[in-house]
Design a protein around this motif. Sequence first.
Motif, PDB file in Angstrom:
ATOM      1  N   GLU A 120     -58.747  65.982  46.225  1.00 21.80           N
ATOM      2  CA  GLU A 120     -58.294  66.891  47.104  1.00 21.80           C
ATOM      3  C   GLU A 120     -57.450  66.353  48.096  1.00 21.80           C
ATOM      4  OE1 GLU A 120     -58.148  69.931  47.059  1.00 21.80           O
ATOM      5  OE2 GLU A 120     -59.424  70.470  45.246  1.00 21.80           O
ATOM      6  N   PHE A 121     -57.784  65.108  48.717  1.00 28.05           N
ATOM      7  CA  PHE A 121     -57.134  64.743  49.559  1.00 28.05           C
ATOM      8  C   PHE A 121     -55.611  64.259  49.265  1.00 28.05           C
ATOM      9  CE2 PHE A 121     -55.515  61.133  52.445  1.00 28.05           C
ATOM     10  CZ  PHE A 121     -55.593  61.483  53.864  1.00 28.05           C
ATOM     11  N   MET A 122     -55.884  63.659  47.897  1.00 33.02           N
ATOM     12  CA  MET A 122     -54.426  63.094  47.369  1.00 33.02           C
ATOM     13  C   MET A 122     -53.556  64.223  47.028  1.00 33.02           C
ATOM     14  SD  MET A 122     -55.350  59.848  45.057  1.00 33.02           S
ATOM     15  CE  MET A 122     -53.398  59.725  44.554  1.00 33.02           C
ATOM     16  N   GLU A 123     -54.167  65.662  46.806  1.00 30.26           N
ATOM     17  CA  GLU A 123     -53.169  66.642  46.343  1.00 30.26           C
ATOM     18  C   GLU A 123     -52.738  67.234  47.551  1.00 30.26           C
ATOM     19  OE1 GLU A 123     -55.774  68.039  42.165  1.00 30.26           O
ATOM     20  OE2 GLU A 123     -55.733  69.160  44.285  1.00 30.26           O
ATOM     21  N   GLU A 124     -53.541  67.538  48.537  1.00 28.71           N
ATOM     22  CA  GLU A 124     -52.879  68.108  49.634  1.00 28.71           C
ATOM     23  C   GLU A 124     -52.180  67.318  51.080  1.00 28.71           C
ATOM     24  OE1 GLU A 124     -56.049  70.810  51.174  1.00 28.71           O
ATOM     25  OE2 GLU A 124     -55.676  72.035  49.358  1.00 28.71           O
ATOM     26  N   ALA A 125     -52.688  66.060  50.879  1.00 34.56           N
ATOM     27  CA  ALA A 125     -52.288  65.422  51.902  1.00 34.56           C
ATOM     28  C   ALA A 125     -51.269  64.092  51.453  1.00 34.56           C
ATOM     29  CB  ALA A 125     -53.408  64.707  52.745  1.00 34.56           C
ATOM     30  N   MET A 126     -50.944  64.080  50.098  1.00 37.69           N
ATOM     31  CA  MET A 126     -50.193  63.065  49.584  1.00 37.69           C
ATOM     32  C   MET A 126     -49.402  63.432  48.560  1.00 37.69           C
ATOM     33  SD  MET A 126     -52.878  59.705  49.696  1.00 37.69           S
ATOM     34  CE  MET A 126     -51.662  58.467  49.789  1.00 37.69           C
ATOM     35  N   ASP A 127     -49.601  64.830  48.051  1.00 40.68           N
ATOM     36  CA  ASP A 127     -48.500  65.398  47.356  1.00 40.68           C
ATOM     37  C   ASP A 127     -48.768  64.689  45.997  1.00 40.68           C
ATOM     38  OD1 ASP A 127     -46.787  67.432  46.440  1.00 40.68           O
ATOM     39  OD2 ASP A 127     -45.074  66.524  47.048  1.00 40.68           O
ATOM     40  N   SER A 128     -50.000  64.572  45.419  1.00 42.09           N
ATOM     41  CA  SER A 128     -50.037  63.657  44.245  1.00 42.09           C
ATOM     42  C   SER A 128     -49.556  64.622  42.998  1.00 42.09           C
ATOM     43  CB  SER A 128     -51.582  63.371  43.918  1.00 42.09           C
ATOM     44  OG  SER A 128     -52.500  64.214  43.780  1.00 42.09           O
ATOM     45  N   THR A 129     -49.468  65.947  43.106  1.00 39.59           N
ATOM     46  CA  THR A 129     -49.101  66.739  41.973  1.00 39.59           C
ATOM     47  C   THR A 129     -47.977  66.636  41.874  1.00 39.59           C
ATOM     48  OG1 THR A 129     -48.931  68.560  43.363  1.00 39.59           O
ATOM     49  CG2 THR A 129     -51.071  68.446  42.330  1.00 39.59           C
ATOM     50  N   GLN A 130     -46.903  66.116  42.583  1.00 42.28           N
ATOM     51  CA  GLN A 130     -45.512  66.023  42.430  1.00 42.28           C
ATOM     52  C   GLN A 130     -45.263  64.540  42.366  1.00 42.28           C
ATOM     53  OE1 GLN A 130     -43.669  68.714  41.772  1.00 42.28           O
ATOM     54  NE2 GLN A 130     -45.687  69.766  41.967  1.00 42.28           N
ATOM     55  N   ALA A 131     -46.018  63.652  42.709  1.00 39.92           N
ATOM     56  CA  ALA A 131     -45.476  62.139  42.667  1.00 39.92           C
ATOM     57  C   ALA A 131     -45.408  61.606  41.244  1.00 39.92           C
ATOM     58  CB  ALA A 131     -46.592  61.615  43.613  1.00 39.92           C
ATOM     59  N   SER A 132     -44.871  60.584  41.181  1.00 38.40           N
ATOM     60  CA  SER A 132     -44.642  59.769  39.774  1.00 38.40           C
ATOM     61  C   SER A 132     -46.037  59.137  39.496  1.00 38.40           C
ATOM     62  CB  SER A 132     -43.578  58.777  39.977  1.00 38.40           C
ATOM     63  OG  SER A 132     -43.901  57.836  40.834  1.00 38.40           O
ATOM     64  N   SER A 133     -46.382  58.764  38.236  1.00 40.79           N
ATOM     65  CA  SER A 133     -47.439  58.166  38.003  1.00 40.79           C
ATOM     66  C   SER A 133     -47.583  56.709  38.641  1.00 40.79           C
ATOM     67  CB  SER A 133     -47.511  57.875  36.259  1.00 40.79           C
ATOM     68  OG  SER A 133     -46.293  57.126  35.886  1.00 40.79           O
ATOM     69  N   GLU A 134     -46.431  56.211  38.951  1.00 40.52           N
ATOM     70  CA  GLU A 134     -46.600  54.510  39.582  1.00 40.52           C
ATOM     71  C   GLU A 134     -46.917  55.077  40.906  1.00 40.52           C
ATOM     72  OE1 GLU A 134     -43.808  55.820  37.857  1.00 40.52           O
ATOM     73  OE2 GLU A 134     -43.823  54.448  35.979  1.00 40.52           O
ATOM     74  N   GLU A 135     -46.490  56.303  41.741  1.00 40.00           N
ATOM     75  CA  GLU A 135     -46.754  56.400  42.928  1.00 40.00           C
ATOM     76  C   GLU A 135     -48.059  56.650  43.176  1.00 40.00           C
ATOM     77  OE1 GLU A 135     -42.774  58.335  45.098  1.00 40.00           O
ATOM     78  OE2 GLU A 135     -43.687  59.478  43.745  1.00 40.00           O
ATOM     79  N   ASN A 136     -48.822  57.409  42.176  1.00 41.39           N
ATOM     80  CA  ASN A 136     -50.019  57.862  42.360  1.00 41.39           C
ATOM     81  C   ASN A 136     -51.067  56.703  42.152  1.00 41.39           C
ATOM     82  OD1 ASN A 136     -49.848  60.498  42.801  1.00 41.39           O
ATOM     83  ND2 ASN A 136     -49.565  61.307  40.780  1.00 41.39           N
ATOM     84  N   ALA A 137     -50.594  55.944  41.154  1.00 34.50           N
ATOM     85  CA  ALA A 137     -51.475  54.649  40.951  1.00 34.50           C
ATOM     86  C   ALA A 137     -51.633  53.985  42.235  1.00 34.50           C
ATOM     87  CB  ALA A 137     -50.884  53.798  39.796  1.00 34.50           C
ATOM     88  N   GLU A 138     -50.494  53.588  42.896  1.00 36.87           N
ATOM     89  CA  GLU A 138     -50.399  52.895  44.170  1.00 36.87           C
ATOM     90  C   GLU A 138     -51.424  53.653  45.399  1.00 36.87           C
ATOM     91  OE1 GLU A 138     -47.212  51.346  47.449  1.00 36.87           O
ATOM     92  OE2 GLU A 138     -46.589  51.975  45.494  1.00 36.87           O
ATOM     93  N   LYS A 157     -48.058  63.350  52.704  1.00 37.19           N
ATOM     94  CA  LYS A 157     -46.939  64.470  52.674  1.00 37.19           C
ATOM     95  C   LYS A 157     -47.858  65.434  52.265  1.00 37.19           C
ATOM     96  CE  LYS A 157     -43.031  65.535  49.803  1.00 37.19           C
ATOM     97  NZ  LYS A 157     -42.136  64.820  48.756  1.00 37.19           N
ATOM     98  N   ALA A 158     -47.480  66.843  52.875  1.00 39.34           N
ATOM     99  CA  ALA A 158     -48.147  68.100  52.407  1.00 39.34           C
ATOM    100  C   ALA A 158     -47.842  68.277  51.066  1.00 39.34           C
ATOM    101  CB  ALA A 158     -47.577  69.325  53.388  1.00 39.34           C
ATOM    102  N   GLY A 159     -48.805  68.608  50.123  1.00 40.09           N
ATOM    103  CA  GLY A 159     -48.716  69.183  48.836  1.00 40.09           C
ATOM    104  C   GLY A 159     -49.554  70.244  48.302  1.00 40.09           C
TER     105      GLY A 159
END
Length: 339
Positions: free
Chosen positions: A231-249, A301-303
């Motif tokens: 939830e933190f990554m989805e709402e505060a790091m915009d993981s649903t729109q980030a690339s797989s590389e960004e999400n891994a990092e 980043k808001a996501g």
Amino acid sequence: MLNQRSILALVSSISCFRALNPSLSVAGKTRQSCYTSTEKNFSFNNKYCISTIIQTRGMHEKARCAIYPLKGQADPVKRFTVPNDKVEWSVEWTDYSPLEFTAPFVLTAVWADPPLDKKDFSPSWNSLDEKVNRKSHEGDYKIQDGRPLNPHGRTGLSGRGILGRWGPNHAADPVVTRWQRDGAGSQILNTDSGLPVLEFVCIERGDGGGWAIPGGMVDPGEKVATALKREFMEEAMDSTQASSEENAENSALVDKFFSEGTEVYKGYVDDPRNTDNSWMETVVMSFHDSTGDSVGKLKLKAGDDAKNLKWMAIDDTLTLYASHKAFVKKVAELLKAHW
């Protein structure tokens, strides 16, 4: 003598008290609606749903706001007015006749329970029902006429509203904090209390619910620790729109930062979506970065369903969604910070 903060808190308390006791008035004035969502299915069109009152385990108030927070209805969904002395189920009230309401989209949602009268649907209350957790953090809840009863009492609405599960709907809320610092990097102390000022990652909900902790629902079979990170990554790091590389990092950074946390609350949430038969519960964890170095590496980043994000200073003037102000206060007390 009351200072400005005390006056603001008192006014907010009186306003919410009037919402639950409509026969009372304050200087003959009434409060007007404020929040209207632009998001689907959900709206905040009643100020009493968002107040500055601290509320966790006591008598729920936001769960009794006059207009249920739902968008898209031709007519507003109005709760049966429940005064303070009639909240407890133990108080006999033969005239209690709440509206039965479950949003149409909930009835067809794959993530939601079916109606209780559906064939082959036989939930196991107060237990782990296959992957669905129907246990309450507050102990066993009562079942009446085949329906779970809200452990904090009457809300003025029966059914599920816009919540998916009968009984408890489980969430997880991470409170990520750092010390507020000046340009030289020194901690800022509040001039009144002399205590250091905390900041926390705060998101503005896209549904019109105001500012909140970036948390969300625990999926069936999901561990709370996993839900906190997701939830933190989805709402505060915009993981649903980030690339797989960004999400891994980002995931590696979050895993490290979230490896140590402190539970500050587990239980019922005074949430405007609650009904007599369906309610929110959560686990709140504190994750603090004393130096600011770890959170400084997080690409915030808001996501997802958040439309804005910021580091917000913590004090008693905060106005946050549902019971979130009470949760943030617990973190401030834990870290011996200004409140």
